[in-house]
Design a protein around this motif. Sequence first.
Motif, PDB file in Angstrom:
ATOM      1  N   LEU A 163       0.538  -1.963   0.243  1.00  0.00           N
ATOM      2  CA  LEU A 163       0.047   0.202  -0.372  1.00  0.00           C
ATOM      3  C   LEU A 163       1.267   1.252   0.303  1.00  0.00           C
ATOM      4  CD1 LEU A 163      -2.931  -0.587   2.113  1.00  0.00           C
ATOM      5  CD2 LEU A 163      -2.508  -0.854  -0.298  1.00  0.00           C
ATOM      6  N   VAL A 164       2.483   1.437   0.109  1.00  0.00           N
ATOM      7  CA  VAL A 164       2.749   2.205   0.349  1.00  0.00           C
ATOM      8  C   VAL A 164       4.101   2.437  -0.888  1.00  0.00           C
ATOM      9  CG1 VAL A 164       4.675   4.305   1.843  1.00  0.00           C
ATOM     10  CG2 VAL A 164       2.446   2.420   2.825  1.00  0.00           C
ATOM     11  N   ALA A 165       5.113   0.834  -0.618  1.00  0.00           N
ATOM     12  CA  ALA A 165       6.649   1.186  -1.477  1.00  0.00           C
ATOM     13  C   ALA A 165       6.048   0.944  -2.598  1.00  0.00           C
ATOM     14  CB  ALA A 165       7.449   0.557  -0.768  1.00  0.00           C
ATOM     15  N   LEU A 166       5.176  -0.266  -3.046  1.00  0.00           N
ATOM     16  CA  LEU A 166       5.348  -1.020  -4.421  1.00  0.00           C
ATOM     17  C   LEU A 166       4.332   0.671  -5.662  1.00  0.00           C
ATOM     18  CD1 LEU A 166       5.558  -2.969  -6.176  1.00  0.00           C
ATOM     19  CD2 LEU A 166       3.620  -4.266  -5.710  1.00  0.00           C
ATOM     20  N   PRO A 167       2.791   1.048  -4.744  1.00  0.00           N
ATOM     21  CA  PRO A 167       2.783   1.658  -5.978  1.00  0.00           C
ATOM     22  C   PRO A 167       3.555   3.075  -5.706  1.00  0.00           C
ATOM     23  CG  PRO A 167       0.855   1.102  -3.618  1.00  0.00           C
ATOM     24  CD  PRO A 167       2.319   0.993  -3.241  1.00  0.00           C
ATOM     25  N   VAL A 168       4.047   3.719  -4.599  1.00  0.00           N
ATOM     26  CA  VAL A 168       5.054   4.882  -5.444  1.00  0.00           C
ATOM     27  C   VAL A 168       6.074   4.359  -6.348  1.00  0.00           C
ATOM     28  CG1 VAL A 168       6.863   5.866  -4.476  1.00  0.00           C
ATOM     29  CG2 VAL A 168       5.138   5.299  -2.949  1.00  0.00           C
ATOM     30  N   ALA A 169       6.420   3.322  -6.059  1.00  0.00           N
ATOM     31  CA  ALA A 169       7.682   2.839  -7.156  1.00  0.00           C
ATOM     32  C   ALA A 169       6.795   2.577  -8.441  1.00  0.00           C
ATOM     33  CB  ALA A 169       8.021   1.550  -7.107  1.00  0.00           C
ATOM     34  N   ASN A 170       5.633   2.040  -9.159  1.00  0.00           N
ATOM     35  CA  ASN A 170       4.872   2.269  -9.761  1.00  0.00           C
ATOM     36  C   ASN A 170       4.348   3.517 -11.113  1.00  0.00           C
ATOM     37  OD1 ASN A 170       4.760  -0.023 -10.352  1.00  0.00           O
ATOM     38  ND2 ASN A 170       3.203  -1.230  -9.139  1.00  0.00           N
ATOM     39  N   ARG A 171       4.022   4.760  -9.464  1.00  0.00           N
ATOM     40  CA  ARG A 171       4.052   5.867  -9.917  1.00  0.00           C
ATOM     41  C   ARG A 171       4.655   6.469 -10.095  1.00  0.00           C
ATOM     42  NH1 ARG A 171      -0.610   8.433  -6.971  1.00  0.00           N
ATOM     43  NH2 ARG A 171       0.539  10.262  -7.988  1.00  0.00           N
ATOM     44  N   LEU A 172       6.322   6.515  -9.526  1.00  0.00           N
ATOM     45  CA  LEU A 172       7.549   6.750 -10.314  1.00  0.00           C
ATOM     46  C   LEU A 172       7.867   6.071 -11.342  1.00  0.00           C
ATOM     47  CD1 LEU A 172       9.520   7.252  -6.780  1.00  0.00           C
ATOM     48  CD2 LEU A 172       8.673   8.603  -8.249  1.00  0.00           C
ATOM     49  N   ARG A 173       7.575   5.144 -11.988  1.00  0.00           N
ATOM     50  CA  ARG A 173       8.255   4.727 -13.205  1.00  0.00           C
ATOM     51  C   ARG A 173       6.585   5.152 -14.407  1.00  0.00           C
ATOM     52  NH1 ARG A 173       8.869  -0.973 -10.017  1.00  0.00           N
ATOM     53  NH2 ARG A 173      10.764  -0.757 -10.504  1.00  0.00           N
ATOM     54  N   GLN A 174       6.311   5.232 -13.836  1.00  0.00           N
ATOM     55  CA  GLN A 174       4.484   5.902 -14.928  1.00  0.00           C
ATOM     56  C   GLN A 174       5.471   7.830 -14.817  1.00  0.00           C
ATOM     57  OE1 GLN A 174       1.345   5.090 -12.604  1.00  0.00           O
ATOM     58  NE2 GLN A 174       0.709   3.403 -13.402  1.00  0.00           N
ATOM     59  N   ALA A 175       5.205   7.800 -13.978  1.00  0.00           N
ATOM     60  CA  ALA A 175       6.067   9.651 -14.466  1.00  0.00           C
ATOM     61  C   ALA A 175       6.866   9.469 -15.377  1.00  0.00           C
ATOM     62  CB  ALA A 175       6.169  10.619 -13.503  1.00  0.00           C
ATOM     63  N   ALA A 176       8.315   8.875 -14.698  1.00  0.00           N
ATOM     64  CA  ALA A 176       9.223   8.806 -15.835  1.00  0.00           C
ATOM     65  C   ALA A 176       9.025   8.248 -17.301  1.00  0.00           C
ATOM     66  CB  ALA A 176      10.257   7.811 -14.978  1.00  0.00           C
ATOM     67  N   ARG A 177       8.163   7.162 -17.472  1.00  0.00           N
ATOM     68  CA  ARG A 177       7.768   7.308 -19.449  1.00  0.00           C
ATOM     69  C   ARG A 177       7.104   8.506 -19.620  1.00  0.00           C
ATOM     70  NH1 ARG A 177       7.145   2.314 -16.942  1.00  0.00           N
ATOM     71  NH2 ARG A 177       4.289   2.186 -16.251  1.00  0.00           N
ATOM     72  N   ARG A 178       6.385   8.886 -19.027  1.00  0.00           N
ATOM     73  CA  ARG A 178       5.570  10.910 -19.615  1.00  0.00           C
ATOM     74  C   ARG A 178       6.189  11.367 -19.460  1.00  0.00           C
ATOM     75  NH1 ARG A 178       0.852  12.062 -20.251  1.00  0.00           N
ATOM     76  NH2 ARG A 178       0.618  15.194 -20.812  1.00  0.00           N
ATOM     77  N   GLU A 179       7.533  11.580 -18.809  1.00  0.00           N
ATOM     78  CA  GLU A 179       8.456  12.587 -18.935  1.00  0.00           C
ATOM     79  C   GLU A 179       9.311  12.374 -20.553  1.00  0.00           C
ATOM     80  OE1 GLU A 179      11.567  15.442 -16.620  1.00  0.00           O
ATOM     81  OE2 GLU A 179      10.606  13.943 -15.979  1.00  0.00           O
ATOM     82  N   ALA A 180       9.885  11.117 -20.188  1.00  0.00           N
ATOM     83  CA  ALA A 180      10.802  10.752 -21.693  1.00  0.00           C
ATOM     84  C   ALA A 180      10.089  10.584 -22.627  1.00  0.00           C
ATOM     85  CB  ALA A 180      10.999   9.034 -20.921  1.00  0.00           C
ATOM     86  N   ILE A 181       8.797  10.160 -23.334  1.00  0.00           N
ATOM     87  CA  ILE A 181       8.193  10.620 -24.281  1.00  0.00           C
ATOM     88  C   ILE A 181       7.713  11.894 -24.633  1.00  0.00           C
ATOM     89  CG2 ILE A 181       6.074  10.078 -25.076  1.00  0.00           C
ATOM     90  CD1 ILE A 181       5.551   7.317 -23.574  1.00  0.00           C
TER      91      ILE A 181
END
Length: 221
Positions: A174-192
């Motif tokens: 409920l904390v660490a894994l959701p944060v990791a996934n959100r950060l990956r999503q943000a990184a992919r969006r910024e890269a694109i």
Amino acid sequence: MDLVSLQPLFDPTAFVLVAGGTLLAVALRTPLGDLARAGGALRLLWRKPFSADPLLAQISAFGRIAARHGVVALERSVIEDKELAGVVAMIVDGGDGVAVSETLATLRRARTERHLNAADTWASAADLAPGIGMIGTLLGLAGMFRAMDDPMAIGGAMAVALLSTLYGAVIANLVALPVANRLRQAARREAIERLRLDAPLIALAEREAPRMRRSNTAEAA
């Protein structure tokens, strides 16, 4: 379920043991710089998704300024985005399209590496938390066995044993894994989104580099 009924689920000893143990385990396996970036990356969770539109508008304005007043006039421009500021400075110094393209690729790789390291740090916490919770459970059980002759002490040890596993699962899922996934999503969006900046920046460099070379040649003569 109200707050009163949730009260039995709170045990400070178990929480400190699991949360502190998880943080210590992550710190031991993660370079200090990556650990700091993982904490700093939390601000991205409350920020609007990255969009290249404002930067594209700024680059378009730079093109008009350079066409009217020369590319050197861009030195007076205020550019908040550090990556864009560095590339514009390169163009002002006479960097051509190839050099700008290579610089953009280097910046992209470095940025992606930073973002993924931050996400991996949180994913590491998600991997470690359940194991730390199990350690807390074992410690609680050991405390129970030591306190068999003291009924008053058994309850506290039992709470640590039961809640440590719960806290480990909660921190991981409920904390660490959701944060990791959100950060990956943000990184992919910024890269694109930042890929959209490449073409206009390279075009600006290819247009202005010959002018800078002619200007430098004229000054040398």
